[in-house]
Design an enzyme around this catalytic site. Structure first.
Site, PDB file in Angstrom:
ATOM      1  N   THR A 102       9.669  57.023  10.517  1.00 32.43           N
ATOM      2  CA  THR A 102      10.127  58.123  10.204  1.00 32.43           C
ATOM      3  C   THR A 102      11.357  58.853  10.891  1.00 32.43           C
ATOM      4  O   THR A 102      12.046  59.180  10.472  1.00 32.43           O
ATOM      5  CB  THR A 102       8.837  59.110  10.301  1.00 32.43           C
ATOM      6  OG1 THR A 102       7.932  58.550   9.281  1.00 32.43           O
ATOM      7  CG2 THR A 102       9.210  60.422   9.519  1.00 32.43           C
ATOM      8  N   TYR A 130      -0.073  48.994  15.050  1.00 25.41           N
ATOM      9  CA  TYR A 130       0.342  49.446  13.869  1.00 25.41           C
ATOM     10  C   TYR A 130       0.351  48.391  13.025  1.00 25.41           C
ATOM     11  O   TYR A 130       1.156  47.381  13.108  1.00 25.41           O
ATOM     12  CB  TYR A 130       1.813  49.986  14.270  1.00 25.41           C
ATOM     13  CG  TYR A 130       2.302  50.563  12.971  1.00 25.41           C
ATOM     14  CD1 TYR A 130       1.732  51.049  11.866  1.00 25.41           C
ATOM     15  CD2 TYR A 130       3.762  50.771  12.759  1.00 25.41           C
ATOM     16  CE1 TYR A 130       2.141  51.695  10.788  1.00 25.41           C
ATOM     17  CE2 TYR A 130       4.377  51.394  11.740  1.00 25.41           C
ATOM     18  CZ  TYR A 130       3.544  51.947  10.733  1.00 25.41           C
ATOM     19  OH  TYR A 130       4.129  52.566   9.592  1.00 25.41           O
ATOM     20  N   LYS A 186      -3.337  52.062  13.981  1.00 23.21           N
ATOM     21  CA  LYS A 186      -2.805  52.766  12.602  1.00 23.21           C
ATOM     22  C   LYS A 186      -2.866  52.092  11.495  1.00 23.21           C
ATOM     23  O   LYS A 186      -1.942  50.847  11.842  1.00 23.21           O
ATOM     24  CB  LYS A 186      -1.402  53.298  13.146  1.00 23.21           C
ATOM     25  CG  LYS A 186      -0.541  54.094  11.925  1.00 23.21           C
ATOM     26  CD  LYS A 186       0.694  54.148  12.178  1.00 23.21           C
ATOM     27  CE  LYS A 186       1.234  55.089  10.669  1.00 23.21           C
ATOM     28  NZ  LYS A 186       2.649  55.303  10.729  1.00 23.21           N
ATOM     29  N   ILE A 228      -1.676  59.615  11.433  1.00 18.06           N
ATOM     30  CA  ILE A 228      -0.432  59.696  11.914  1.00 18.06           C
ATOM     31  C   ILE A 228       0.554  59.944  10.863  1.00 18.06           C
ATOM     32  O   ILE A 228       0.512  58.929  10.080  1.00 18.06           O
ATOM     33  CB  ILE A 228       0.143  58.208  12.765  1.00 18.06           C
ATOM     34  CG1 ILE A 228      -0.900  58.032  13.810  1.00 18.06           C
ATOM     35  CG2 ILE A 228       1.415  58.457  13.011  1.00 18.06           C
ATOM     36  CD1 ILE A 228      -0.793  56.732  14.556  1.00 18.06           C
TER      37      ILE A 228
END
Length: 353
Positions: free
Chosen positions: A97, A183, A211, A250
């Site tokens: 992001t 992740y 995540k 998240i």
């Protein structure tokens, strides 16, 4: 040498002042110990994995740009301050992001350092220092901890994928540097991290959790085995938190409505969650972070500058988004005076910066 909590790289040097001075013969020699640390307010050395595992709302923060394509730190600071004021507990800096993949490593580490220096007293800073090169991930992670980040986000090697044994060795190597969230986003890496890989590293003292972007059933399975998980899917995060034992999320959407997402992570509210589904769907109508960049520009919170290859949403989608944003206007970050669909000519696309 294993470091159970690096937090910051410290160097200690003792200096003995032994030279006598004729003008001050009575002055005794002294030993002075100097400790070099990045930022005393960040409290990185005292942060524990247990503290980090308690975070329920972590925002994958947007990186705004100036017309030159350089970082707009004034706008960034306003966004971060608003996150803190609405109870967000952590930030992913330079993630997908935040467009870390469009940054040089110098830019990346500078932004982590800036965030720690400005806000490290009030929010946990998780630097996205992962890479598909183990050597590069180690080096970037060392630098991130050197400037005071509290934890790292580590992705599995993408494009040049490795074996399952290679995954374990990669993660073990980066975990030696300090606390990390692993992740798993096979939609971007084209390789799922299997459960046995996660369980094989779960006992490492620097392993914080995962995540997880493959759904709540898997999050529940991990949670039942003692692995902390944060949802990587905003639309599933509320149910994940209250029905599947996730630690939290998240989030991308929390860039826009941090207060509402904070509420969703702490209180079950099916009606509110349902009312936000259309907004969350719109935010992912194109690959992230295209919609978020467009939305923040439409709200006047950042300059409408895009680093290529990202471009704004179509006018049709911007009109749809403006209506959705009006529906949550009172919950948007401070400083929104109007929400406009904007004209194509108002956006700037930067190819060199």
């Amino acid at each position: 040498m294993q470091r159970t909590h690096t937090g910051a790289l410290r160097a200690e040097a003792a200096f003995a002042c032994t030279q006598s001075r004729q003008l001050r013969p009575s002055r005794a020699a002294r030993t002075v110990t100097a400790v070099l640390a990045p930022f005393p307010g960040a409290d990185t050395a005292a942060s524990t994995t247990a503290d980090l595992k308690k975070l329920s709302l972590i925002t994958a923060i947007k990186t705004p740009y100036l017309p030159s394509g350089k970082f707009d730190l004034d706008s960034y600071d306003r966004l971060v301050a608003d996150q803190i004021s609405h109870g967000v507990q952590g930030l992913i800096v330079g993630g997908t992001t935040g467009e870390g993949h469009l940054m040089s490593w110098d830019e990346h580490i500078m932004l982590i350092a800036h965030t720690v220096n400005q806000f490290g007293r009030d929010i946990k800073v998780v630097g996205n220092t992962g890479s598909n090169s183990t050597r590069e991930a180690i080096h970037a992670t060392e630098q991130g901890f050197a400037v005071g980040m509290h934890a790292a986000l580590q992705i599995n090697p993408y494009y040049g994928k490795t074996s399952m044994t290679g995954l374990k060795e990669h993660f073990k190597a980066v975990l030696e540097e300090g606390p990390a969230i692993i992740y798993n986003v096979p939609g971007r890496t084209s390789q799922d991290i299997p459960d046995d890989v996660i369980m094989g590293i779960a006992a490492h003292p620097n392993f914080l959790g995962v995540k997880e972007c493959t759904g709540n059933d898997r999050i529940k399975a991990y949670a039942d085995r003692g692995v902390t998980c944060w949802s990587g899917n905003d639309d599933e995060a509320h149910e994940g938190r209250h029905c599947y034992n996730s630690q939290g999320v998240i989030s991308v959407t929390s860039n826009l409505i941090p207060g509402l997402f904070n509420s969703l992570m702490h209180t079950r509210d099916d009606k509110m969650n349902e009312s936000l589904q259309d907004l969350m769907s719109w935010l992912f109508c194109e690959p992230n972070p295209i919609s978020l960049n467009t939305a923040l520009s439409m709200c006047g919170l950042i300059r409408p500058v895009f680093r290529l290859p990202y471009v704004p949403l179509s006018k049709e989608q911007r009109v749809r988004g403006a209506a959705l944003l009006e529906g949550v206007r009172e919950h948007l970050p401070a400083g929104v005076t109007e929400i406009r669909a904007m004209e194509d000519s108002e956006f700037e696309l930067v190819k060199g910066y």
